[in-house]
Design a protein around this motif. Structure first.
Motif, short mmCIF file in Angstrom:
data_model
loop_
_atom_site.label_atom_id
_atom_site.label_comp_id
_atom_site.label_asym_id
_atom_site.label_seq_id
_atom_site.Cartn_x
_atom_site.Cartn_y
_atom_site.Cartn_z
N ASP A 129 -3.10 1.25 16.89
CA ASP A 129 -3.87 1.67 17.83
C ASP A 129 -4.91 0.66 18.09
O ASP A 129 -5.03 -0.47 17.32
N ASN A 130 -5.99 1.08 18.94
CA ASN A 130 -6.79 0.43 19.27
C ASN A 130 -8.06 0.28 18.13
O ASN A 130 -9.10 -0.40 18.43
N ASN A 131 -7.93 1.07 17.15
CA ASN A 131 -9.16 1.25 16.23
C ASN A 131 -8.52 0.40 14.89
O ASN A 131 -9.17 0.90 13.65
N ASN A 132 -7.61 -0.23 15.06
CA ASN A 132 -7.11 -1.20 13.89
C ASN A 132 -6.36 -0.02 12.89
O ASN A 132 -6.57 0.07 11.50
N GLY A 133 -5.91 1.04 13.38
CA GLY A 133 -4.98 1.97 12.53
C GLY A 133 -3.52 1.66 12.92
O GLY A 133 -3.19 1.71 14.08
N PHE A 134 -2.67 1.66 11.92
CA PHE A 134 -1.33 1.44 12.19
C PHE A 134 -0.67 2.96 12.00
O PHE A 134 -0.51 3.37 10.83
N TRP A 135 -0.20 3.30 13.04
CA TRP A 135 0.66 4.87 13.04
C TRP A 135 1.94 4.55 12.63
O TRP A 135 2.59 3.73 13.37
N PHE A 136 2.56 5.43 11.96
CA PHE A 136 4.11 5.23 11.40
C PHE A 136 4.60 6.59 10.80
O PHE A 136 3.69 7.65 10.63
N LEU A 164 -6.45 -0.22 8.62
CA LEU A 164 -6.24 -1.48 8.37
C LEU A 164 -7.69 -2.19 7.95
O LEU A 164 -7.51 -3.36 7.39
N ASP A 165 -8.47 -1.40 7.80
CA ASP A 165 -9.88 -2.17 7.36
C ASP A 165 -10.15 -1.72 5.95
O ASP A 165 -10.91 -2.47 5.21
N ASN A 166 -9.58 -0.70 5.45
CA ASN A 166 -9.65 -0.38 4.08
C ASN A 166 -8.39 0.00 3.03
O ASN A 166 -8.63 0.70 2.24
N ASP A 167 -7.27 0.23 3.85
CA ASP A 167 -6.06 0.36 3.40
C ASP A 167 -5.81 1.96 2.95
O ASP A 167 -5.01 2.56 2.26
N GLU A 168 -6.79 2.96 3.62
CA GLU A 168 -6.68 4.41 3.45
C GLU A 168 -5.55 4.97 4.29
O GLU A 168 -5.47 4.35 5.45
N VAL A 201 0.72 -1.16 0.10
CA VAL A 201 -0.16 0.05 0.04
C VAL A 201 0.94 1.27 0.08
O VAL A 201 1.62 1.47 1.07
N PRO A 202 1.02 1.92 -1.07
CA PRO A 202 1.78 3.12 -1.10
C PRO A 202 1.52 4.21 -0.39
O PRO A 202 0.31 4.57 -0.22
N THR A 203 2.29 4.98 0.12
CA THR A 203 2.14 6.18 0.97
C THR A 203 1.71 7.51 -0.28
O THR A 203 2.12 7.65 -1.26
N PRO A 204 0.90 8.32 0.14
CA PRO A 204 0.31 9.19 -0.69
C PRO A 204 1.49 10.13 -1.13
O PRO A 204 1.54 10.57 -2.34
N THR A 205 2.44 10.36 -0.24
CA THR A 205 3.66 11.22 -0.68
C THR A 205 4.71 10.09 -1.17
O THR A 205 5.04 9.31 -0.30
N PRO A 206 5.13 10.44 -2.40
CA PRO A 206 6.05 9.32 -2.99
C PRO A 206 7.48 9.34 -2.11
O PRO A 206 7.63 10.42 -1.66
N ASN A 207 8.37 8.33 -1.98
CA ASN A 207 9.33 8.32 -1.38
C ASN A 207 9.71 8.84 -0.26
O ASN A 207 10.45 9.67 0.18
#
Length: 574
Positions: free
Chosen positions: A464-471, A484-488, A449-455
């Motif tokens: 987190d507890n809402n199935n979101g991965f922070w990075f 992580l439910d929809n790859d957004e 799943v690519p980041t919106p900002t390239p490179n």
């Protein structure tokens, strides 16, 4: 002017300002002022007991006031120093803390105008801001010289007299170091020097970097720099509301890459410079350590066998999982003080581990299963069942994926850095060179799943507890979350440019804590508003991980200070 300052100081010391310092729980109150600014906000006030190594620090508020609670300051005599770029104490200061009543102190600061003295106040990010050069030149600098920051600040470079040819030789020598296992005081040489001709350093020509560095240091025989020295703003507002404690590791010199916290609030850390793990009991300040296994083979002549452990993950049973050298997992039982190891079908194991939260049964890690061929590393992900000890079938990660395409980084390969799992237990990791999040479904199929900002170079983070991965997005100066439910993926910009965020960790209130490389600041993002609070640490720090202690009665964040061999605790009232 003197009358005005004195009156303000007296009013502040008397408690006629916002912060109420009259509580019996307060051990020390004080106020900071200078002729230039009068009462000063954002000055980090640091106390160290005479003949002690522990540091305790707070930051002055908008009225110049600061206070320290009795629970963080025992009775005794303390040396007082400050951190405020461009200022220093007018004279050496000590304060005596007693058991029966609060002590107080007035700190008078004077401006530092001599560039050679001011230079020692600058962080690496301050140097980047001060250096002349184009955006492209500074991007080149930061994306490569951050590797120098893994051992020391850019001040060494700025004060040096090396020309471009000498800098190339320095870069050649530095390239032989194992950067994760090294600091300025603990070097491990793991590769032979590469030829200087066409030398590529982390995807860039070393000569390009060397030529630029020779334009910003003292290589022309001058006694000082021909450009102004710039510093970031001091903390303000909420950024002054933290108590910071710095615990030096007893074994020195040490390299501390990672840590974690157990359910009782004990801090477990891996000593990345030596084959030891350690534990700090913050309640008593007592350290313990145990030797760790190392299964790496002996190196060829002239090189060091890498010693030291990297990642630390404490699971829901308080078992300590350790990223040791070699092709095995290792688990340490605090109850029996014994090790258990588990074989992985790899020829090289990634030294990082996925977290195992309470209720989770799978520990994820990656490794190379066969000798790399060209740009194919044959990296696979493996799940270890922590109850049965069984290792599942490997999941191929990148063999069938496109090669990285960053035009500014030559010859880079796909790999996993920070691992985690989604709410269903499926593998995921940051893939920095692909600027993506690699995800596996329940059938072992992997997608990027690519980041919106390239490179953007995603680095480390936590679910987190809402199935979101922070990075973090290290090159893009963003922090991001993937649903992580929809790859957004949603990105949040961080300022200033080149603040180089490294690790992102959510707390129980939904705020995101972010370490940065080179600024000596810990950041806190409010995703609802986008507001970012910056906390200046009392020491130079390089933190590869951020851990939130959810057993504490207030927001408590821990950082491993890699280069200084320290553990840093940040406490913020909710």
């Amino acid at each position: 002017m003197f009358i005005r300052i004195s009156l303000l100081v007296l009013l502040a010391a008397a408690g006629c300002t916002e912060r109420d310092n009259r509580s019996p729980d307060i051990a020390l109150t004080g106020v900071v002022s200078s002729p230039q600014e009068q009462l000063m906000e954002g000055v980090v006030v640091i106390l160290r007991g005479v003949d002690k190594s522990l540091l305790t620090a707070v930051t002055s508020d908008a009225t110049g006031q600061f206070s320290l609670r009795r629970e963080r300051l025992n009775a005794g005599t303390y040396e007082v120093t400050v951190r405020a770029a461009g200022y220093e104490l007018s004279s050496a200061q000590q304060v005596v803390i007693t058991q029966d009543r609060p002590s107080s102190i007035e700190l008078s600061l004077q401006a530092v105008t001599d560039p050679l003295r001011l230079a020692s106040h600058l962080t690496s990010l301050d140097w980047v801001k001060s250096f002349p050069g184009s955006k492209a030149e500074k991007d080149l600098l930061v994306r490569n010289m951050v590797n120098c920051g893994f051992c020391h600040s850019l001040e060494r470079i700025a004060r040096s007299g090396y020309n471009a040819e000498q800098f190339t030789q320095v870069i050649q020598r530095m390239h032989t170091y194992e950067t994760d296992h090294a600091s300025a005081d603990r070097i491990q040489i793991v590769r032979h020097p590469l030829p200087l001709k066409d030398f590529i350093w982390y995807g860039r020509k070393a000569t390009d970097i060397a030529e630029y560095l020779a334009t910003v240091n003292l290589s022309q025989g001058q006694s000082t720099w021909d450009y102004p020295l710039k510093t970031l703003p001091r903390p303000s507002g909420e950024g002054t509301n933290a108590t910071v404690t710095v615990y030096p590791i007893p074994r020195q010199p040490s390299v501390i890459h990672d840590l974690d916290v157990d359910s009782k609030g004990n801090v477990w850390y891996g000593n990345t410079g030596w084959d030891f793990i350690g534990k700090l009991d913050p309640r008593s300040g007592e350290f313990s350590e145990w030797p760790a296994p190392n299964f790496l083979p002996e190196p060829e002549e002239g090189l060091s066998r890498i010693v030291g452990v990297q990642d630390i993950q404490v699971d829901g049973t308080d078992t300590v999982w350790v990223g040791i050298g070699g092709n095995k997992h290792a688990a340490f039982s605090p109850e029996t003080e014994t090790w258990q190891t588990f074989d992985l079908p790899v020829i090289w194991k990634n030294p990082f581990l996925g977290p195992v939260r309470a209720g989770e049964k799978g520990l994820w890690a990656t490794g190379i299963t066969s000798i790399p061929e060209g740009g194919i590393r044959h990296e696979h992900a493996f799940r270890l069942d922590i109850e049965s000890g069984e290792v599942g079938e490997g999941i191929m990660l990148f063999d069938d994926k496109p090669f990285p395409t960053d035009p500014d980084r030559v010859g880079q390969l796909n790999y996993c850095y920070m691992m985690d799992q989604d709410a269903a237990g499926n593998f995921l990791c940051t893939a920095p060179e692909a600027s993506s999040i690699a995800r596996s479904d329940g059938e072992g199929n992997v997608r990027l799943v690519p980041t919106p900002t390239p490179n953007a170079y995603p680095r480390r983070g936590y679910r987190d507890n809402n199935n979101g991965f922070w990075f973090t997005e290290f090159f893009a100066d963003n922090v991001a979350v993937i649903n992580l439910d929809n790859d957004e993926i949603t990105e949040y910009p961080l300022q200033p440019r080149h603040i180089s965020p490294y690790y992102a960790r959510p707390d129980r209130n939904g705020k995101i804590w972010i370490s940065s490389t080179g600024s000596d600041r810990l950041l806190r993002l409010d995703p609802e508003t986008g507001k970012v609070v910056k906390y200046l640490m009392p020491v130079e720090y390089d933190a590869r991980k951020v851990v939130v202690d959810n057993s504490a009665d207030r927001i408590t964040v821990w950082l491993p200070n890699k280069n200084q061999g320290q553990l840093i605790r940040i406490e913020v009232a909710e």
